[in-house]
Design an enzyme around this catalytic site. Structure first.
Site, PDB file in Angstrom:
ATOM      1  N   LYS A  22      44.176  37.386  43.783  1.00  0.00           N
ATOM      2  CA  LYS A  22      44.877  37.409  42.485  1.00  0.00           C
ATOM      3  C   LYS A  22      44.885  38.836  41.910  1.00  0.00           C
ATOM      4  O   LYS A  22      45.914  39.318  41.440  1.00  0.00           O
ATOM      5  CB  LYS A  22      44.166  36.469  41.514  1.00  0.00           C
ATOM      6  CG  LYS A  22      44.524  36.697  40.068  1.00  0.00           C
ATOM      7  CD  LYS A  22      43.729  35.835  39.123  1.00  0.00           C
ATOM      8  CE  LYS A  22      42.415  36.395  38.670  1.00  0.00           C
ATOM      9  NZ  LYS A  22      42.458  37.430  37.634  1.00  0.00           N
ATOM     10  N   ASN A  23      43.735  39.514  41.978  1.00  0.00           N
ATOM     11  CA  ASN A  23      43.643  40.826  41.337  1.00  0.00           C
ATOM     12  C   ASN A  23      44.372  41.920  42.105  1.00  0.00           C
ATOM     13  O   ASN A  23      44.456  43.055  41.648  1.00  0.00           O
ATOM     14  CB  ASN A  23      42.174  41.215  41.135  1.00  0.00           C
ATOM     15  CG  ASN A  23      41.558  40.457  39.971  1.00  0.00           C
ATOM     16  OD1 ASN A  23      42.245  39.736  39.262  1.00  0.00           O
ATOM     17  ND2 ASN A  23      40.254  40.616  39.792  1.00  0.00           N
ATOM     18  N   ARG A  93      45.121  39.335  30.170  1.00  0.00           N
ATOM     19  CA  ARG A  93      44.989  40.754  29.836  1.00  0.00           C
ATOM     20  C   ARG A  93      45.723  41.639  30.840  1.00  0.00           C
ATOM     21  O   ARG A  93      46.163  42.734  30.504  1.00  0.00           O
ATOM     22  CB  ARG A  93      43.518  41.169  29.823  1.00  0.00           C
ATOM     23  CG  ARG A  93      42.694  40.508  28.780  1.00  0.00           C
ATOM     24  CD  ARG A  93      41.309  41.066  28.775  1.00  0.00           C
ATOM     25  NE  ARG A  93      41.245  42.349  28.093  1.00  0.00           N
ATOM     26  CZ  ARG A  93      41.352  43.517  28.630  1.00  0.00           C
ATOM     27  NH1 ARG A  93      41.533  43.642  29.914  1.00  0.00           N
ATOM     28  NH2 ARG A  93      41.276  44.616  27.919  1.00  0.00           N
ATOM     29  N   CYS A 117      37.757  39.335  24.513  1.00  0.00           N
ATOM     30  CA  CYS A 117      37.879  38.070  25.229  1.00  0.00           C
ATOM     31  C   CYS A 117      36.485  37.512  25.442  1.00  0.00           C
ATOM     32  O   CYS A 117      35.511  38.114  25.001  1.00  0.00           O
ATOM     33  CB  CYS A 117      38.625  38.235  26.545  1.00  0.00           C
ATOM     34  SG  CYS A 117      37.696  39.145  27.759  1.00  0.00           S
ATOM     35  N   ARG A 122      36.496  44.701  25.987  1.00  0.00           N
ATOM     36  CA  ARG A 122      37.503  45.133  26.963  1.00  0.00           C
ATOM     37  C   ARG A 122      38.651  45.954  26.379  1.00  0.00           C
ATOM     38  O   ARG A 122      39.804  45.526  26.365  1.00  0.00           O
ATOM     39  CB  ARG A 122      38.050  43.928  27.720  1.00  0.00           C
ATOM     40  CG  ARG A 122      36.965  43.148  28.415  1.00  0.00           C
ATOM     41  CD  ARG A 122      37.497  42.002  29.202  1.00  0.00           C
ATOM     42  NE  ARG A 122      38.013  42.406  30.497  1.00  0.00           N
ATOM     43  CZ  ARG A 122      38.488  41.553  31.391  1.00  0.00           C
ATOM     44  NH1 ARG A 122      38.535  40.276  31.106  1.00  0.00           N
ATOM     45  NH2 ARG A 122      38.938  41.970  32.553  1.00  0.00           N
ATOM     46  N   ASP A 306      32.412  39.949  39.076  1.00  0.00           N
ATOM     47  CA  ASP A 306      33.133  38.680  39.237  1.00  0.00           C
ATOM     48  C   ASP A 306      32.384  37.681  40.126  1.00  0.00           C
ATOM     49  O   ASP A 306      32.834  36.549  40.288  1.00  0.00           O
ATOM     50  CB  ASP A 306      34.544  38.934  39.803  1.00  0.00           C
ATOM     51  CG  ASP A 306      35.491  39.479  38.744  1.00  0.00           C
ATOM     52  OD1 ASP A 306      35.110  39.525  37.555  1.00  0.00           O
ATOM     53  OD2 ASP A 306      36.621  39.871  39.102  1.00  0.00           O
ATOM     54  N   ILE A 328      28.658  45.766  33.773  1.00  0.00           N
ATOM     55  CA  ILE A 328      30.091  46.019  33.568  1.00  0.00           C
ATOM     56  C   ILE A 328      30.576  45.468  32.218  1.00  0.00           C
ATOM     57  O   ILE A 328      31.241  46.171  31.461  1.00  0.00           O
ATOM     58  CB  ILE A 328      30.943  45.409  34.717  1.00  0.00           C
ATOM     59  CG1 ILE A 328      30.412  45.844  36.089  1.00  0.00           C
ATOM     60  CG2 ILE A 328      32.424  45.775  34.555  1.00  0.00           C
ATOM     61  CD1 ILE A 328      30.562  47.292  36.431  1.00  0.00           C
ATOM     62  N   ARG A 398      43.310  29.669  36.562  1.00  0.00           N
ATOM     63  CA  ARG A 398      43.890  31.007  36.442  1.00  0.00           C
ATOM     64  C   ARG A 398      43.711  31.800  37.734  1.00  0.00           C
ATOM     65  O   ARG A 398      44.529  32.674  38.029  1.00  0.00           O
ATOM     66  CB  ARG A 398      43.199  31.781  35.314  1.00  0.00           C
ATOM     67  CG  ARG A 398      43.545  31.273  33.940  1.00  0.00           C
ATOM     68  CD  ARG A 398      42.994  32.201  32.903  1.00  0.00           C
ATOM     69  NE  ARG A 398      43.370  33.577  33.208  1.00  0.00           N
ATOM     70  CZ  ARG A 398      42.818  34.650  32.665  1.00  0.00           C
ATOM     71  NH1 ARG A 398      41.867  34.521  31.780  1.00  0.00           N
ATOM     72  NH2 ARG A 398      43.218  35.858  32.995  1.00  0.00           N
TER      73      ARG A 398
END
Ligand code: UD1
Length: 418
Positions: A22-23, A93, A117, A122, A306, A328, A398
């Site tokens: 996805k990213n 985002r 969020c 962020r 993640d 992070i 998502r």
């Protein structure tokens, strides 16, 4: 709103296929705004964020065809609008990835300023600072970021902090700028390399992607290209955790183990046996015993933030105490309070969580708070005794393609209901 019902305690066995990242697909879709020609992307995952990005591209005036599932043909031949509105940015985002390409090709872009969020504030100040370095005028108007430029000019951009989408936005903007841009302290994630590969196929001149200094020689125009999105390393890591937490045995195929070195290493440290039969698959063996191991999240090639929530779920089932340090994002332990309701022993303080592994979890009613937190609750539910019901699974939709179907196919008892 959809929920998951999971009956835990069944070891997963079999073969599971990883979807596209996805990213990586999101910035590659945004890159289609850089050219009037068609960009064809294969292996795009069928997940909510991709549908949202598709809607954004279409709202701007692009056409997006889906000749077959997971292939997108994007044509930004006729762009009529140069903005990403609030209702899209607030659901995703990554809509800010439209900024760089619109600014570079059309000299103007307006994107609603993303707010905080679930996992922290962020900000996007580093993206904006970079655009200013390339000669753009950036202002805030009615809650929107507005950027304008005649033609961007190459420059040296130093990122104070490693930012993934910031690096991607700047790489895309610089690809059409006049002259040479150097990005220092750039993100090194595999998704950056994938985007650079696509941009180079489009006629871009990018060197050093995957290293912390990237150089981009701007060109006047970019053209069409065809590209296959890399495998999702976070989904891969989630399946490793699913095998480990259920004491199962999984063959994970269509993945890229070389993108997961830190994750594989950490799981091995806890006693999980992982082999790599070939360059595109991993085999996770049944573990007799899971031990504890501390971890600190870091930019790539470190352990990814993640994967932090999924790793925490595993540590609740391990023997011994582990410490997770999240460097992070400042507020990324939302899953801990849900895991506590399943009987886990976790103390969080600032950026650290201390987990006393108890070796067992009990099913409970849970609320998903964000994408990766939901994945961790699913893992906990698979390992727990009895029934777990997870509410608000739209978060997991998502970024995970049909997760319940993939898990069911390897023996999990999980169903979706309303
Ligand atoms: C991307 C990923 C997300 C992942 C994250 C970190 C996508 C679409 N999303 O998010 O899944 O969790 O990388 O690996 O690829 N920061 C600033 N100013 C900025 C930009 C970032 O202070 O202008 C800070 C952030 O608040 C955060 C850190 O830098 O603390 C890293 O964020 P960043 O890498 O930008 O995350 P995203 O690109 O949004």
């Amino acid at each position: 709103m959809d929920k998951f019902r999971i009956i835990g305690g069944r070891p997963l066995e079999g073969r599971v296929q990883v979807s596209g990242a996805k990213n990586s697909a999101l910035p590659c879709m945004a890159a289609a705004l850089l050219t009037a020609e068609t960009i064809t992307l294969h292996n795009a995952p069928y997940v909510r964020d991709i549908i949202t990005m598709r809607r954004l591209l279409e709202d701007l005036g692009s056409t997006v065809l889906v000749p077959e599932l997971r292939t997108l043909k994007i044509s930004a031949h006729k762009i009529e609008l140069f903005e990403a509105p609030y209702d899209l940015v607030k659901t995703m985002r990554a809509s800010v990835l439209a900024l760089g390409p619109l600014l570079a090709r059309f000299g103007q872009a307006r994107v609603s300023m993303p707010g905080g969020c679930a996992i922290g504030q962020r900000p996007i100040d580093l993206h904006l600072h970079g655009f200013e370095k390339l000669g753009a005028r950036v202002s805030l108007e009615g809650g929107d970021v507005v950027a304008r430029a005649e033609r961007l000019r190459g420059a040296e951009v130093y990122f104070d902090k490693v930012t993934v989408t910031g690096t991607e936005n700047l790489m895309m903007a610089a690809a059409l700028a006049e002259g040479m841009t150097t990005l220092f302290n750039a993100a090194r994630e595999p998704e950056i390399v994938d985007l650079a590969d696509l941009l180079n196929k489009m006629g871009g001149r990018i060197e050093g992607a995957g290293k912390s200094t990237i150089t981009i020689e701007g060109v006047r125009e970019l053209g069409g290209a065809e590209h296959t999105i890399i495998a999702d390393r976070i989904e891969t890591g989630t399946f490793i955790a699913a095998a480990a937490i259920t004491g199962g045995h999984l063959d994970i195929v269509n993945c890229s183990p070389q993108h997961l070195a830190a994750v594989i290493d950490k799981f091995r440290e806890t006693g999980v046996r992982i082999d790599q039969p070939n360059a595109f698959s991993l085999r996770v063996h049944k573990a007799d015993h899971i031990g504890s191991a501390d971890v600190t999240t870091l930019p790539h090639p470190g352990f990814p933030t993640d994967m932090q929530a999924q790793y925490m779920a595993l540590m609740t089932m391990a023997e011994g105490t582990s410490i997770i340090t999240e460097t992070i994002f400042e507020n990324r332990f939302m899953h801990a309070s849900e895991l506590l309701r399943m009987g886990a022993r976790i103390r969080t303080s600032g950026r650290q969580a201390v987990i006393d592994g108890t070796g067992h979890l009990m099913g409970a009613k849970l609320l998903a708070s964000d994408l990766r937190a939901s994945a961790s609750l699913v893992l906990a539910g698979l390992a727990a005794k009895g029934e777990t019901v997870i509410d608000r699974v739209y978060h997991i939709d998502r970024g995970y393609e049909k997760i319940e179907e993939k898990l069911r196919a390897v023996g999990a008892k999980i169903e979706r209901f309303r």
